[in-house]
Design a protein around this motif. Structure first.
Motif, PDB file in Angstrom:
ATOM      1  N   THR A   1       0.903  -1.468  -0.231  1.00 44.13           N
ATOM      2  CA  THR A   1      -0.105   0.150   0.060  1.00 44.13           C
ATOM      3  C   THR A   1       1.025   1.266   0.636  1.00 44.13           C
ATOM      4  O   THR A   1       1.725   1.327   1.172  1.00 44.13           O
TER       5      THR A   1
ATOM      6  N   SER B   1       0.891   4.323   0.113  1.00 48.30           N
ATOM      7  CA  SER B   1       0.624   5.088   1.382  1.00 48.30           C
ATOM      8  C   SER B   1       1.479   5.098   3.061  1.00 48.30           C
ATOM      9  O   SER B   1       1.411   6.147   3.406  1.00 48.30           O
TER      10      SER B   1
ATOM     11  N   ASP C   1      -0.293   8.405  -6.964  1.00 47.47           N
ATOM     12  CA  ASP C   1      -1.846   8.425  -6.843  1.00 47.47           C
ATOM     13  C   ASP C   1      -2.263   6.894  -5.330  1.00 47.47           C
ATOM     14  O   ASP C   1      -1.962   5.628  -6.383  1.00 47.47           O
ATOM     15  N   ASN C   2      -2.764   7.552  -4.940  1.00 43.84           N
ATOM     16  CA  ASN C   2      -2.927   6.341  -3.543  1.00 43.84           C
ATOM     17  C   ASN C   2      -3.357   5.419  -4.002  1.00 43.84           C
ATOM     18  O   ASN C   2      -3.403   4.426  -3.397  1.00 43.84           O
ATOM     19  N   ALA C   3      -4.964   5.847  -4.456  1.00 43.78           N
ATOM     20  CA  ALA C   3      -5.671   5.358  -5.182  1.00 43.78           C
ATOM     21  C   ALA C   3      -5.489   4.228  -5.888  1.00 43.78           C
ATOM     22  O   ALA C   3      -6.362   3.345  -6.508  1.00 43.78           O
ATOM     23  N   LYS C   4      -5.250   4.620  -6.657  1.00 39.10           N
ATOM     24  CA  LYS C   4      -3.681   3.598  -8.166  1.00 39.10           C
ATOM     25  C   LYS C   4      -2.596   3.116  -7.982  1.00 39.10           C
ATOM     26  O   LYS C   4      -2.177   2.730  -8.482  1.00 39.10           O
TER      27      LYS C   4
END
Length: 121
Positions: A27, A29, A71-74
């Motif tokens: 992850t 992040s 882009d943490n979501a991606k």
């Protein structure tokens, strides 16, 4: 953990490239992420890092020309490289580190195959 870089290539001096690094198994992040580069016959050089809180740091040689983002979501890391110079020619590696800082990422970061950037004069 898989890190897959893309976006490298050949460009003339003054041009731009955008590198991407898609990760799986981690992850973004939660880690320090960044880029380092290595040219033939030269030592590894840290380029830029971005920490889990978004703090960025850059090598003096690229300040004002390169921008790191994520882009943490991606789960994707980016390196926008503008005003490229022939001395930027190197293999660029995306890396992840549990320790913050450009030095730690360059020395101890986990990385994979890299992507070649070639800048001609």
């Amino acid at each position: 953990v898989q890190l897959v870089e893309s976006g490298g290539g050949s460009v003339q001096a003054g041009g731009s490239l955008r590198l991407s690094c898609a990760a799986s198994g981690i992850t973004y992040s939660s880690y320090s992420m960044g880029w380092f580069r290595q040219a033939p016959g030269k030592e590894r050089e840290g380029v830029a890092t971005i920490e889990d809180d978004g703090t960025t740091s850059y090598a003096d040689s690229v300040k004002g020309r390169f921008t790191i983002s994520k882009d943490n979501a991606k789960n994707t890391l980016y390196l926008q490289m503008n005003s490229l110079k022939p001395e930027d020619t190197a293999m660029y590696y995306c890396a992840v580190s549990v320790v913050a800082g450009l030095g730690a990422l360059t020395t101890f970061g986990y990385y994979r195959q890299g992507t070649q950037v070639t800048v001609s004069s």
